[in-house]
Motif scaffolding. Structure first.
Motif, short mmCIF file in Angstrom:
data_model
loop_
_atom_site.label_atom_id
_atom_site.label_comp_id
_atom_site.label_asym_id
_atom_site.label_seq_id
_atom_site.Cartn_x
_atom_site.Cartn_y
_atom_site.Cartn_z
N SER A 48 -6.52 0.67 15.88
CA SER A 48 -6.83 0.25 14.52
C SER A 48 -6.63 1.44 13.58
O SER A 48 -6.86 2.59 13.96
N ALA A 49 -6.21 1.15 12.33
CA ALA A 49 -5.77 2.21 11.41
C ALA A 49 -6.91 2.74 10.55
O ALA A 49 -6.81 2.82 9.33
N ASN A 50 -8.01 3.10 11.22
CA ASN A 50 -9.17 3.68 10.52
C ASN A 50 -9.44 5.07 11.10
O ASN A 50 -8.93 5.40 12.17
N ILE A 51 -10.27 5.84 10.39
CA ILE A 51 -10.79 7.06 10.98
C ILE A 51 -11.70 6.63 12.13
O ILE A 51 -12.46 5.67 12.01
N SER A 52 -11.62 7.33 13.25
CA SER A 52 -12.38 6.98 14.44
C SER A 52 -13.86 6.74 14.11
O SER A 52 -14.45 7.51 13.34
N LYS A 53 -14.42 5.67 14.65
CA LYS A 53 -15.83 5.28 14.50
C LYS A 53 -16.14 4.55 13.20
O LYS A 53 -17.20 3.97 13.06
N HIS A 54 -15.22 4.61 12.22
CA HIS A 54 -15.46 3.88 10.97
C HIS A 54 -15.10 2.41 11.19
O HIS A 54 -14.53 2.04 12.22
N VAL A 55 -15.44 1.58 10.19
CA VAL A 55 -15.14 0.15 10.24
C VAL A 55 -13.62 -0.06 10.27
O VAL A 55 -12.89 0.59 9.51
N SER A 56 -13.12 -0.96 11.12
CA SER A 56 -11.68 -1.22 11.19
C SER A 56 -11.17 -1.81 9.87
O SER A 56 -11.91 -2.51 9.18
N PRO A 57 -9.90 -1.53 9.54
CA PRO A 57 -9.35 -1.97 8.25
C PRO A 57 -8.72 -3.36 8.31
O PRO A 57 -7.98 -3.66 9.25
N VAL A 58 -9.01 -4.19 7.34
CA VAL A 58 -8.38 -5.52 7.29
C VAL A 58 -7.53 -5.72 6.03
O VAL A 58 -7.02 -6.81 5.79
N THR A 59 -7.39 -4.65 5.21
CA THR A 59 -6.44 -4.69 4.10
C THR A 59 -5.71 -3.34 4.05
O THR A 59 -6.19 -2.35 4.61
N ALA A 60 -4.56 -3.34 3.35
CA ALA A 60 -3.82 -2.09 3.19
C ALA A 60 -4.67 -1.06 2.44
O ALA A 60 -4.61 0.14 2.72
N GLN A 61 -5.49 -1.53 1.50
CA GLN A 61 -6.37 -0.63 0.74
C GLN A 61 -7.38 0.05 1.65
O GLN A 61 -7.65 1.25 1.51
N HIS A 62 -7.93 -0.70 2.62
CA HIS A 62 -8.86 -0.09 3.59
C HIS A 62 -8.18 1.05 4.35
O HIS A 62 -8.78 2.10 4.59
N VAL A 63 -6.93 0.82 4.76
CA VAL A 63 -6.19 1.86 5.48
C VAL A 63 -6.02 3.08 4.58
O VAL A 63 -6.28 4.22 4.98
N TYR A 64 -5.65 2.81 3.32
CA TYR A 64 -5.45 3.88 2.35
C TYR A 64 -6.74 4.68 2.16
O TYR A 64 -6.73 5.91 2.13
N ASP A 65 -7.87 3.98 2.07
CA ASP A 65 -9.16 4.64 1.86
C ASP A 65 -9.47 5.63 2.98
O ASP A 65 -10.08 6.67 2.76
N ASP A 66 -9.04 5.31 4.21
CA ASP A 66 -9.31 6.20 5.35
C ASP A 66 -8.21 7.24 5.57
O ASP A 66 -8.51 8.36 5.98
N LEU A 67 -6.96 6.88 5.34
CA LEU A 67 -5.86 7.73 5.82
C LEU A 67 -4.96 8.27 4.70
O LEU A 67 -3.91 8.87 4.99
N ASN A 68 -5.38 8.10 3.44
CA ASN A 68 -4.61 8.65 2.33
C ASN A 68 -4.36 10.15 2.54
O ASN A 68 -5.29 10.90 2.81
N GLY A 69 -3.09 10.54 2.43
CA GLY A 69 -2.73 11.95 2.59
C GLY A 69 -2.42 12.32 4.04
O GLY A 69 -1.92 13.41 4.30
N LYS A 70 -2.73 11.43 4.97
CA LYS A 70 -2.52 11.75 6.39
C LYS A 70 -1.32 11.03 6.99
O LYS A 70 -0.84 11.40 8.06
N ILE A 71 -0.88 9.92 6.36
CA ILE A 71 0.31 9.21 6.85
C ILE A 71 1.21 8.91 5.66
O ILE A 71 0.77 8.88 4.52
N GLU A 72 2.52 8.69 5.96
CA GLU A 72 3.48 8.47 4.88
C GLU A 72 3.47 7.05 4.36
O GLU A 72 3.68 6.81 3.17
N LEU A 73 3.30 6.08 5.28
CA LEU A 73 3.60 4.69 4.88
C LEU A 73 2.59 3.69 5.44
O LEU A 73 2.24 3.72 6.62
N ILE A 74 2.15 2.80 4.55
CA ILE A 74 1.35 1.64 4.95
C ILE A 74 2.15 0.41 4.58
O ILE A 74 2.47 0.19 3.41
#
Ligand code: TXA
Ligand code: MG
Length: 329
Positions: free
Chosen positions: A140-166
């Protein structure tokens, strides 16, 4: 690194393939939760997943493939019951664990001799997997132990700056992670509950076991031993029968001027006159679908989330309760 959110089309798929071919990570939608994908054949790309998420190095990943992929390239023994289950439930929210051929790099399975394979049904996931053409290791595309993401925005909230593309494929409909089923034994065995329930598996396969951690024994699905799904605020969890105690606690916090919300299904909400509610919806599929979204909303607006478990505890609710207990228990 700048993180882009792009809708899935020819251009974004081309970008995604370039990143995957270059050993990078791409987040993509599935029908359960968003995944953080890397080429499963590239050891350093897979290792990057663990670093990026802060994931424990002994928690294995699922290899995702498109629906026409021949899984016998990756695994050795596919029992007859597994063929029946694949026919009944794939593509869909069911991950199946087999004996590995050792084709994907060892980091995927963390050195185990088995491999978990998933064929997601989300059209965006299928398009991505077809386009890149290699098996994609993805948690799942979240920071480990955090709530799993169900929208692209959730992924962005956790991984902004760490990956190139959602890759943005909208809100995931299923809402909780896939059922993980061990298919290496005589009888299939549920390692993680999800939308494909034990009864659904048993109806097709004849039998289905359910795995429980036994003190002192090796954990068969390493993910089970970790804390998971936690929102970044205080939480409390009440059973359905204790819902009025939940309401009492709600009023105590509210009287102290704290930002407090009750997270519950529609049936319970009807008993909570004037309380602020994070609504989970009416039936079990709605509750599964809304759970992570409401937990993430709750951590933004609340000092404390008071969750009330649904009355029904079987079927899909087994998977929901497993997450709810880990998130709020
Ligand atoms: O719905 C899902 O399954 C999502 C989407 C992205 O596909 N993925 C997901 O991955 O939830 P993750 O990494 O958060 O959870 C994978 C689970 C863990 O509990 C892990 O222990 C288990 O699958 N697992 C992976 N490989 C395994 C193996 N070889 N044997 C036993 N369990 C395995
Ligand atoms: Mg996860």
């Amino acid at each position: 690194m700048k993180t882009e959110i792009l809708r899935i089309d020819e251009n974004s798929l081309m970008r995604a393939k370039k990143i995957i071919d270059g050993g990078g990570l791409v987040a993509f939608p599935t029908e359960t939760v968003y995944g953080l994908g890397a080429n499963a054949l590239n050891q350093s790309a897979v290792e990057l997943i663990f670093v990026t998420k802060g994931r424990p190095s002994d928690n294995p990943l699922i290899a995702h493939v498109h629906k026409d992929y021949d899984i016998s390239e990756l695994v050795t023994e596919v029992p007859d019951y597994a063929k029946l289950l694949a026919k009944a439930f794939l593509p869909g929210p069911l991950t199946m664990v087999y004996k590995s051929r050792g084709v994907v790099c060892p980091a995927v399975s963390c050195g185990l001799d088995t491999l978990a394979i998933r064929v997601p049904s989300h059209s965006g996931a299928q398009a991505f997997l077809k386009y890149v053409g290699v098996p994609i290791a993805a948690p799942s595309a979240n920071i480990s132990k955090h709530v799993s993401p169900v929208t692209a925005q959730h992924v962005y909230d956790d991984l902004n700056g760490k990956i190139e593309l959602i890759l943005d494929g909208g809100k995931c409909s299923g809402g909780i992670e896939s059922t993980v089923l061990d298919c290496t034994g005589e009888v299939p065995c549920v390692l993680r509950s999800g939308l494909v329930t034990r009864d659904m598996v048993a109806q097709v396969a004849g039998e289905c076991d359910i795995y429980h951690i036994v003190e002192g024994q090796r954990v068969r699905s390493p993910g089970m031993k970790y804390k998971h799904y936690s929102p970044r605020c205080r939480t409390a969890l009440y059973s359905y029968d204790d819902r009025m105690k939940a309401y009492d606690e709600y009023r105590e916090h509210a009287a102290r001027g704290e930002r407090v919300y009750i997270m519950c299904d529609d049936m319970t909400a009807a008993d909570m006159a004037d309380a602020k509610i994070l609504p989970l919806g009416g039936d079990e599929n709605a509750v599964a679908s809304n759970l992570y979204d409401r937990l993430r909303e709750g951590e933004r607006v609340a000092d404390i989330i008071i969750a009330v478990a649904p009355q029904k505890q079987d079927g899909v609710m087994v998977g929901v309760m497993n997450r709810l207990t880990k998130a709020c228990g």
